[in-house]
Scaffold this motif. Sequence first.
Motif, short mmCIF file in Angstrom:
data_model
loop_
_atom_site.label_atom_id
_atom_site.label_comp_id
_atom_site.label_asym_id
_atom_site.label_seq_id
_atom_site.Cartn_x
_atom_site.Cartn_y
_atom_site.Cartn_z
N ILE A 157 0.84 -1.20 0.00
CA ILE A 157 0.00 0.00 0.00
C ILE A 157 0.87 1.25 0.00
N LEU A 158 1.95 1.20 0.78
CA LEU A 158 2.87 2.33 0.79
C LEU A 158 3.54 2.50 -0.56
N GLN A 159 3.88 1.38 -1.20
CA GLN A 159 4.50 1.45 -2.52
C GLN A 159 3.55 2.08 -3.54
N ILE A 160 2.30 1.62 -3.53
CA ILE A 160 1.31 2.15 -4.49
C ILE A 160 1.07 3.63 -4.22
N ALA A 161 0.89 3.98 -2.95
CA ALA A 161 0.65 5.37 -2.60
C ALA A 161 1.82 6.25 -3.02
N GLY A 162 3.04 5.76 -2.82
CA GLY A 162 4.21 6.52 -3.20
C GLY A 162 4.28 6.75 -4.70
N LEU A 163 4.00 5.72 -5.48
CA LEU A 163 4.02 5.86 -6.94
C LEU A 163 2.96 6.83 -7.44
N LEU A 164 1.82 6.88 -6.73
CA LEU A 164 0.74 7.77 -7.14
C LEU A 164 0.89 9.16 -6.56
N GLY A 165 1.86 9.37 -5.66
CA GLY A 165 2.02 10.66 -5.02
C GLY A 165 0.94 10.96 -4.00
N LEU A 166 0.39 9.90 -3.36
CA LEU A 166 -0.68 10.06 -2.39
C LEU A 166 -0.23 9.54 -1.03
N SER A 167 -0.99 9.88 -0.02
CA SER A 167 -0.71 9.37 1.31
C SER A 167 -1.34 8.00 1.48
N ALA A 168 -0.63 7.10 2.19
CA ALA A 168 -1.18 5.77 2.44
C ALA A 168 -2.39 5.80 3.35
N ASP A 169 -2.62 6.93 4.00
CA ASP A 169 -3.78 7.07 4.89
C ASP A 169 -5.02 7.54 4.16
N THR A 170 -5.00 7.60 2.83
CA THR A 170 -6.17 8.02 2.04
C THR A 170 -6.57 6.90 1.08
N PRO A 171 -7.14 5.80 1.60
CA PRO A 171 -7.46 4.66 0.73
C PRO A 171 -8.46 5.01 -0.37
N ASP A 172 -9.43 5.87 -0.08
CA ASP A 172 -10.42 6.23 -1.10
C ASP A 172 -9.76 6.92 -2.29
N ALA A 173 -8.82 7.81 -2.01
CA ALA A 173 -8.12 8.51 -3.09
C ALA A 173 -7.27 7.54 -3.90
N ILE A 174 -6.64 6.57 -3.22
CA ILE A 174 -5.82 5.57 -3.92
C ILE A 174 -6.69 4.73 -4.84
N VAL A 175 -7.84 4.27 -4.34
CA VAL A 175 -8.75 3.45 -5.16
C VAL A 175 -9.24 4.24 -6.36
N ALA A 176 -9.61 5.52 -6.15
CA ALA A 176 -10.11 6.34 -7.26
C ALA A 176 -9.05 6.53 -8.33
N ARG A 177 -7.79 6.78 -7.89
CA ARG A 177 -6.72 6.98 -8.87
C ARG A 177 -6.42 5.70 -9.64
N VAL A 178 -6.38 4.57 -8.95
CA VAL A 178 -6.10 3.30 -9.62
C VAL A 178 -7.22 2.96 -10.60
N THR A 179 -8.49 3.22 -10.20
CA THR A 179 -9.62 2.96 -11.09
C THR A 179 -9.52 3.81 -12.35
N ALA A 180 -9.17 5.08 -12.19
CA ALA A 180 -9.03 5.96 -13.35
C ALA A 180 -7.92 5.49 -14.28
N LEU A 181 -6.80 5.05 -13.69
CA LEU A 181 -5.70 4.55 -14.51
C LEU A 181 -6.08 3.28 -15.25
N ALA A 182 -6.84 2.40 -14.57
CA ALA A 182 -7.27 1.16 -15.21
C ALA A 182 -8.21 1.45 -16.37
N THR A 183 -9.12 2.41 -16.17
CA THR A 183 -10.05 2.79 -17.25
C THR A 183 -9.30 3.35 -18.45
N THR A 184 -8.33 4.23 -18.17
CA THR A 184 -7.54 4.81 -19.25
C THR A 184 -6.75 3.74 -20.00
N GLU A 185 -6.21 2.78 -19.26
CA GLU A 185 -5.44 1.70 -19.89
C GLU A 185 -6.33 0.86 -20.79
N ALA A 186 -7.58 0.58 -20.34
CA ALA A 186 -8.51 -0.20 -21.16
C ALA A 186 -8.87 0.55 -22.43
#
Length: 338
Positions: A157-186
């Motif tokens: 989680i810390l690795q993912i948050a670091g790559l996204l430039g987000l705090s590991a204490d903001t799971p909702d923001a991490i999920v939203a960013r990953v979802t957006a990236l997955a949609t763009t990739e598709a």
Amino acid sequence: MTQLIRNTCAAAPLPASLANRIELIPVGRFKTADARPAFHITDASAVIAASLAAAPGGMLPIDFDHRTFAGQGRADSRAAGWITALAVEGDRIMASVDWTPEGRKALEDRSYRFVSPVFKNRKSGEVVLIEGAGLVNSPALPQLRQLASKDEDMDPILQIAGLLGLSADTPDAIVARVTALATTEAQLASITQAAGVSGADAATQICARLTAKAPDPARFVPMAAFEALQTQMAALQEDMGKSKVDAALEAAREAGKLTPDLEDWACQLASRDLGAFEGWAKVAPVRVNLGDRQLAGKRPPVKTADDGLDALERQVAARMGVSEAAFIAARTALAQEA
């Protein structure tokens, strides 16, 4: 250096097993987890050289809660450690640290879990000097990975948050960013499949095809020709509109409804709203009628004293309260003046 601003940015947690080499600050552009504008380090080697040259004894302090940099009001400014060297590794500046017994104990007891670099930057956000660091408990640089050793695994989680430039204490923001990236990739996958391209340079191949393909001359015309046609159409429409206005005004004159005193008003109305003028012309009374001839935009023949009053003149004389003889006398005098 003038107009520099001091900033502190707490980084990711220090490793469970205390290390003497830690990541201190990112290289390039980076943002903190709070609302401050982005910072950037353009020339990391120059920043390191300037920082060590300005440090007393060539060592930068690591204190507790930035007390060293808080002014004289903070009595306890003991060091938790000393940064003895700085070096660039990839996209990070690494610090070699000589921990004090107090600092080592605070970290081993988990009293402090984060390290926060203290640096000075220009108003543009460019970091020009590292002054030291502090042990804190409020992270603001979650993208730093604090590894105890090369073999120690980091919390994913810390690795993912670091790559996204987000705090590991903001799971909702991490999920939203990953979802957006997955949609763009598709979406990109669908585009590359439809274009029949593949590989890491798929986007470059698609752009090259789009720019290299010549337009179909049967479907497109040069912009210059299109603009010239627009200008010609506008001029033609203006001429047609003016012809219609002139025709409507002439018709009203010939019908005896448009007299010289109404010319200016009628021209303005017809030019602005031809339909409104034509509506007026339909219901307006005939103001001048000379037997079988109508005004047609010209002044009527001058009457003499021997000519009696026509119906319109009698109506005007009656409303003015004058006799026919007086009206004829006034009319004759005006004709002679003209």
